[in-house]
Design an enzyme around this catalytic site. Structure first.
Site, PDB file in Angstrom:
ATOM      1  N   ARG A   1       0.860  10.415   0.286  1.00 27.77           N
ATOM      2  CA  ARG A   1       1.233  11.495   1.204  1.00 27.77           C
ATOM      3  C   ARG A   1       2.410  12.313   0.715  1.00 27.77           C
ATOM      4  O   ARG A   1       2.823  13.256   1.375  1.00 27.77           O
ATOM      5  CB  ARG A   1       1.599  10.910   2.576  1.00 27.77           C
ATOM      6  CG  ARG A   1       0.450  10.200   3.239  1.00 27.77           C
ATOM      7  CD  ARG A   1       0.819   9.787   4.645  1.00 27.77           C
ATOM      8  NE  ARG A   1       0.011   8.667   5.068  1.00 27.77           N
ATOM      9  CZ  ARG A   1       0.205   7.989   6.189  1.00 27.77           C
ATOM     10  NH1 ARG A   1       1.177   8.337   7.004  1.00 27.77           N
ATOM     11  NH2 ARG A   1      -0.585   6.982   6.496  1.00 27.77           N
TER      12      ARG A   1
ATOM     13  N   GLU B   1       0.867  -1.185   0.000  1.00 28.29           N
ATOM     14  CA  GLU B   1       0.000   0.000   0.000  1.00 28.29           C
ATOM     15  C   GLU B   1       0.901   1.232   0.000  1.00 28.29           C
ATOM     16  O   GLU B   1       1.646   1.467   0.941  1.00 28.29           O
ATOM     17  CB  GLU B   1      -0.886  -0.022   1.251  1.00 28.29           C
ATOM     18  CG  GLU B   1      -1.729   1.232   1.425  1.00 28.29           C
ATOM     19  CD  GLU B   1      -2.482   1.247   2.760  1.00 28.29           C
ATOM     20  OE1 GLU B   1      -2.843   0.160   3.277  1.00 28.29           O
ATOM     21  OE2 GLU B   1      -2.693   2.342   3.295  1.00 28.29           O
TER      22      GLU B   1
ATOM     23  N   THR C   1      -4.133   6.174   2.072  1.00 25.54           N
ATOM     24  CA  THR C   1      -4.456   7.571   2.395  1.00 25.54           C
ATOM     25  C   THR C   1      -5.304   8.204   1.281  1.00 25.54           C
ATOM     26  O   THR C   1      -5.106   9.362   0.920  1.00 25.54           O
ATOM     27  CB  THR C   1      -3.187   8.426   2.669  1.00 25.54           C
ATOM     28  OG1 THR C   1      -2.184   7.613   3.312  1.00 25.54           O
ATOM     29  CG2 THR C   1      -3.493   9.576   3.605  1.00 25.54           C
TER      30      THR C   1
ATOM     31  N   LYS D   1     -11.034  -1.892   6.354  1.00 23.78           N
ATOM     32  CA  LYS D   1      -9.832  -1.543   7.122  1.00 23.78           C
ATOM     33  C   LYS D   1     -10.278  -1.044   8.496  1.00 23.78           C
ATOM     34  O   LYS D   1     -11.242  -0.289   8.591  1.00 23.78           O
ATOM     35  CB  LYS D   1      -9.095  -0.442   6.377  1.00 23.78           C
ATOM     36  CG  LYS D   1      -8.006   0.230   7.199  1.00 23.78           C
ATOM     37  CD  LYS D   1      -7.130   1.066   6.308  1.00 23.78           C
ATOM     38  CE  LYS D   1      -6.190   1.918   7.145  1.00 23.78           C
ATOM     39  NZ  LYS D   1      -5.019   2.339   6.375  1.00 23.78           N
TER      40      LYS D   1
HETATM   41  O1  LIG Z   1      -2.768   6.183   5.164  1.00 20.79           O
HETATM   42  C1  LIG Z   1      -3.780   5.563   5.469  1.00 20.79           C
HETATM   43  O2  LIG Z   1      -4.674   5.242   4.653  1.00 20.79           O
HETATM   44  C2  LIG Z   1      -3.980   5.213   6.877  1.00 20.79           C
HETATM   45  O3  LIG Z   1      -5.073   4.897   7.254  1.00 20.79           O
HETATM   46  C3  LIG Z   1      -2.869   5.228   7.837  1.00 20.79           C
HETATM   47  C4  LIG Z   1      -1.921   4.033   7.731  1.00 20.79           C
HETATM   48  O4  LIG Z   1      -2.587   2.847   7.582  1.00 20.79           O
HETATM   49  C5  LIG Z   1      -1.026   4.034   8.897  1.00 20.79           C
HETATM   50  O5  LIG Z   1      -0.229   5.185   8.820  1.00 20.79           O
HETATM   51  C6  LIG Z   1      -0.177   2.802   9.013  1.00 20.79           C
HETATM   52  O6  LIG Z   1       1.049   3.090   9.611  1.00 20.79           O
HETATM   53  P1  LIG Z   1       1.522   2.472  11.001  1.00 20.79           P
HETATM   54  O7  LIG Z   1       0.544   2.874  12.041  1.00 20.79           O
HETATM   55  O8  LIG Z   1       2.844   3.165  11.194  1.00 20.79           O
HETATM   56  O9  LIG Z   1       1.650   0.998  10.815  1.00 20.79           O
END
Ligand SMILES: O=C(O)C(=O)C[C@H](O)[C@H](O)COP(=O)(O)O
Length: 208
Positions: free
Chosen positions: A47, A43, A71, A131
């Site tokens: 960003r 994924e 994101t 999700k």
């Molecule tokens: O960007 C997105 O669609 C999100 O919902 C956020 C990501 O899933 C998290 O940033 C995962 O990152 P960690 O928490 O570091 O494993």
């Protein structure tokens, strides 16, 4: 148009690394290392300004990798990612527009949920693989177990604050299809270009 079965598109991939790209070449190297380590989906978060090009580069140069966009906050991003070759799209939450457009565009889409009402909304719109974000912050392990009663047909992809230490507990839940996390793509390793170590992290994760 019916909702695309995202679980089928992800073809049994149980761990989906979440990666924020720094460049196209970096993205290709990261995707190759993950694939070499046995991880077949990634994924790429939207960003950074290079994210759409990074998705296109992985789709073009790393054929075995199922590349998706993360994101995804609005419909324009959904379409951009789809045009670039994203095979699936993921959002931290969900909106009526995204639920409608992902179905219309026939792109596999994982809406984000954190409450029972959001599960009802996404599930009611035809989405089966959801999700759960931000997983660790909302005690998603307990939530997902509780949701197996009223939402017996729903499948979940918890993401957010999960690392190698938590992953096995989530994967042991029968209604967890897969999970996401950024622990496989640490910034320090990527900046050093340590693809061998990323491959090793992937190998350890795919053995979970
Ligand atoms: O960007 C997105 O669609 C999100 O919902 C956020 C990501 O899933 C998290 O940033 C995962 O990152 P960690 O928490 O570091 O494993």
């Amino acid at each position: 148009m019916s909702v695309v079965d995202a679980e089928a598109v992800l073809r049994g991939q149980r761990i989906i690394p979440v990666y924020t790209p720094g460049s196209e070449t970096e993205a290709v190297a990261v995707a190759r290392a993950l694939l070499q380590g046995g991880i077949g989906a990634i994924e790429v978060t939207l960003r950074t300004p290079v994210a759409i090009d990074a998705i296109a580069a992985i789709a073009r140069d790393v054929p075995g990798m199922i590349v998706g966009a993360g994101t995804v906050l609005d419909v324009a991003q959904l379409h951009q990612a789809h045009r670039a070759g994203a095979r699936f799209a993921v959002s931290p939450g969900c909106s009526d527009e995204l639920l409608r457009e992902a179905r219309e565009a026939a792109i596999a889409y994982l809406p984000g949920v954190a409450t029972s009402s959001e599960v009802m909304k996404a599930f009611g719109a035809g989405y089966r693989l959801l999700k759960v974000f931000p997983a660790q912050a909302i005690n998603a392990l307990a939530l997902i177990a509780a949701w197996s009663g009223p939402f017996a047909q729903a499948r979940f992809c918890p993401t957010g604050g999960i690392d190698a230490a938590h992953a096995a507990q989530y994967l042991a839940q029968p209604n967890v299809a897969c999970l996401g996390g950024s622990w496989l793509t640490p910034k320090a390793l990527i900046e050093r270009g340590d693809w061998a170590q990323i491959e090793a992290l992937a190998r350890a994760a795919s053995a979970l």
